[in-house]
Design a protein around this motif. Structure first.
Motif, mmCIF file in Angstrom:
data_model
loop_
_atom_site.group_PDB
_atom_site.id
_atom_site.type_symbol
_atom_site.label_atom_id
_atom_site.label_comp_id
_atom_site.label_asym_id
_atom_site.label_seq_id
_atom_site.Cartn_x
_atom_site.Cartn_y
_atom_site.Cartn_z
ATOM 1 N N SER A 1 -8.962 3.882 -23.855
ATOM 2 C CA SER A 1 -8.062 4.914 -24.352
ATOM 3 C C SER A 1 -6.625 4.635 -23.902
ATOM 4 C CB SER A 1 -8.507 6.288 -23.846
ATOM 5 O OG SER A 1 -8.178 6.442 -22.490
ATOM 6 N N PRO A 2 -5.650 5.165 -24.624
ATOM 7 C CA PRO A 2 -4.251 4.979 -24.222
ATOM 8 C C PRO A 2 -3.947 5.584 -22.851
ATOM 9 C CG PRO A 2 -4.380 5.801 -26.475
ATOM 10 C CD PRO A 2 -5.767 5.832 -25.913
ATOM 11 N N ASN A 3 -4.618 6.684 -22.508
ATOM 12 C CA ASN A 3 -4.392 7.291 -21.192
ATOM 13 C C ASN A 3 -4.839 6.366 -20.069
ATOM 14 O OD1 ASN A 3 -3.440 9.492 -22.538
ATOM 15 N ND2 ASN A 3 -5.195 10.793 -22.095
ATOM 16 N N ALA A 4 -5.951 5.684 -20.275
ATOM 17 C CA ALA A 4 -6.428 4.745 -19.255
ATOM 18 C C ALA A 4 -5.456 3.579 -19.116
ATOM 19 C CB ALA A 4 -7.820 4.238 -19.608
ATOM 20 N N ARG A 5 -4.924 3.119 -20.237
ATOM 21 C CA ARG A 5 -3.953 2.020 -20.204
ATOM 22 C C ARG A 5 -2.680 2.453 -19.458
ATOM 23 N NH1 ARG A 5 -4.176 -2.093 -23.977
ATOM 24 N NH2 ARG A 5 -5.600 -0.687 -25.008
ATOM 25 N N LEU A 6 -2.196 3.653 -19.750
ATOM 26 C CA LEU A 6 -1.016 4.176 -19.068
ATOM 27 C C LEU A 6 -1.283 4.328 -17.573
ATOM 28 C CD1 LEU A 6 1.835 5.379 -19.108
ATOM 29 C CD2 LEU A 6 0.776 7.587 -19.619
ATOM 30 N N GLY A 7 -2.457 4.835 -17.223
ATOM 31 C CA GLY A 7 -2.819 4.971 -15.814
ATOM 32 C C GLY A 7 -2.828 3.631 -15.100
ATOM 33 N N MET A 8 -3.323 2.608 -15.772
ATOM 34 C CA MET A 8 -3.344 1.273 -15.169
ATOM 35 C C MET A 8 -1.926 0.732 -14.976
ATOM 36 S SD MET A 8 -5.106 -0.997 -13.739
ATOM 37 C CE MET A 8 -6.738 -0.431 -14.097
ATOM 38 N N ILE A 9 -1.051 0.968 -15.947
ATOM 39 C CA ILE A 9 0.339 0.510 -15.823
ATOM 40 C C ILE A 9 1.026 1.194 -14.640
ATOM 41 C CG2 ILE A 9 2.608 0.567 -16.938
ATOM 42 C CD1 ILE A 9 1.063 0.164 -19.610
ATOM 43 N N ILE B 1 2.959 13.035 -11.585
ATOM 44 C CA ILE B 1 3.558 14.028 -12.490
ATOM 45 C C ILE B 1 3.902 13.380 -13.825
ATOM 46 C CG2 ILE B 1 5.602 15.473 -12.851
ATOM 47 C CD1 ILE B 1 5.488 16.115 -9.862
ATOM 48 N N LEU B 2 4.462 12.170 -13.784
ATOM 49 C CA LEU B 2 4.785 11.449 -15.010
ATOM 50 C C LEU B 2 3.529 11.198 -15.839
ATOM 51 C CD1 LEU B 2 6.867 9.894 -16.738
ATOM 52 C CD2 LEU B 2 6.324 7.880 -15.348
ATOM 53 N N TYR B 3 2.455 10.767 -15.185
ATOM 54 C CA TYR B 3 1.195 10.526 -15.885
ATOM 55 C C TYR B 3 0.678 11.811 -16.529
ATOM 56 C CZ TYR B 3 -3.671 9.322 -16.711
ATOM 57 O OH TYR B 3 -4.885 9.114 -17.296
ATOM 58 N N MET B 4 0.729 12.896 -15.777
ATOM 59 C CA MET B 4 0.252 14.175 -16.292
ATOM 60 C C MET B 4 1.088 14.601 -17.502
ATOM 61 S SD MET B 4 -0.135 17.760 -14.221
ATOM 62 C CE MET B 4 1.620 17.942 -14.020
ATOM 63 N N PHE B 5 2.397 14.425 -17.424
ATOM 64 C CA PHE B 5 3.279 14.804 -18.518
ATOM 65 C C PHE B 5 3.030 13.938 -19.758
ATOM 66 C CE2 PHE B 5 7.333 14.283 -20.782
ATOM 67 C CZ PHE B 5 7.554 15.601 -21.161
ATOM 68 N N LEU B 6 2.898 12.629 -19.565
ATOM 69 C CA LEU B 6 2.714 11.720 -20.697
ATOM 70 C C LEU B 6 1.332 11.818 -21.332
ATOM 71 C CD1 LEU B 6 4.541 8.547 -19.357
ATOM 72 C CD2 LEU B 6 5.364 10.199 -21.045
ATOM 73 N N CYS B 7 0.343 12.274 -20.576
ATOM 74 C CA CYS B 7 -1.027 12.357 -21.101
ATOM 75 C C CYS B 7 -1.364 13.718 -21.682
ATOM 76 C CB CYS B 7 -2.028 12.004 -20.007
ATOM 77 S SG CYS B 7 -1.972 10.264 -19.571
ATOM 78 N N ARG B 8 -0.395 14.627 -21.683
ATOM 79 C CA ARG B 8 -0.669 15.928 -22.295
ATOM 80 C C ARG B 8 -1.038 15.728 -23.743
ATOM 81 N NH1 ARG B 8 4.321 19.762 -21.436
ATOM 82 N NH2 ARG B 8 5.066 18.104 -22.779
ATOM 83 N N GLY B 9 -2.085 16.380 -24.166
ATOM 84 C CA GLY B 9 -2.526 16.256 -25.550
ATOM 85 C C GLY B 9 -2.254 17.519 -26.322
ATOM 86 N N GLU B 10 -2.696 17.534 -27.547
ATOM 87 C CA GLU B 10 -2.553 18.711 -28.391
ATOM 88 C C GLU B 10 -3.259 19.923 -27.793
ATOM 89 O OE1 GLU B 10 -1.202 19.737 -31.435
ATOM 90 O OE2 GLU B 10 0.102 18.031 -31.089
ATOM 91 N N GLU B 11 -4.383 19.692 -27.150
ATOM 92 C CA GLU B 11 -5.153 20.815 -26.623
ATOM 93 C C GLU B 11 -4.447 21.537 -25.493
ATOM 94 O OE1 GLU B 11 -6.159 17.165 -24.393
ATOM 95 O OE2 GLU B 11 -6.212 17.646 -26.509
ATOM 96 N N SER B 12 -3.470 20.887 -24.841
ATOM 97 C CA SER B 12 -2.769 21.554 -23.739
ATOM 98 C C SER B 12 -1.473 22.192 -24.192
ATOM 99 C CB SER B 12 -2.486 20.542 -22.626
ATOM 100 O OG SER B 12 -1.587 19.554 -23.091
#
Length: 93
Positions: free
Chosen positions: A17-25, A75-86
């Motif tokens: 998933s893109p979130n996992a990729r972002l987390g790894m970066i 915080i950056l990860y949390m902000f960037l991974c916010r989805g439609e459901e949030s």
């Protein structure tokens, strides 16, 4: 017989998933900062013991920056991974 790559993607879709990729970066960014800290501790210990312009030694300043940096990356990860459901209910309409 399905290929090994196809099996891996089907069995663990959350890894791709893109979130996992972002987390790894972001993890690699933090790891690089931590490696710099450890490199200074091993190869430039006298530099870490010197006083910084604000009065504390560079080792303490760098260590605190790592802690604050980890918090900011989270915080950056949390902000960037916010989805439609949030998103707030009004924004979805």
């Amino acid at each position: 017989m399905p290929s090994a790559k196809k099996l891996q993607e089907d069995e663990l879709p959350e890894i791709h998933s893109p979130n996992a990729r972002l987390g790894m970066i972001l993890f690699l960014v933090y790891s690089a900062a931590y490696a710099g800290f450890m490199g200074m501790a091993v190869f430039a210990l006298p530099t870490m013991a010197e006083a910084s312009p604000i009065g504390v030694n560079w080792g303490l300043l760098y260590g605190l920056a790592l802690i604050v940096g980890a918090f900011l990356l989270a915080i950056l990860y949390m902000f960037l991974c916010r989805g439609e459901e949030s998103a707030p209910e009004e924004a979805r309409r």
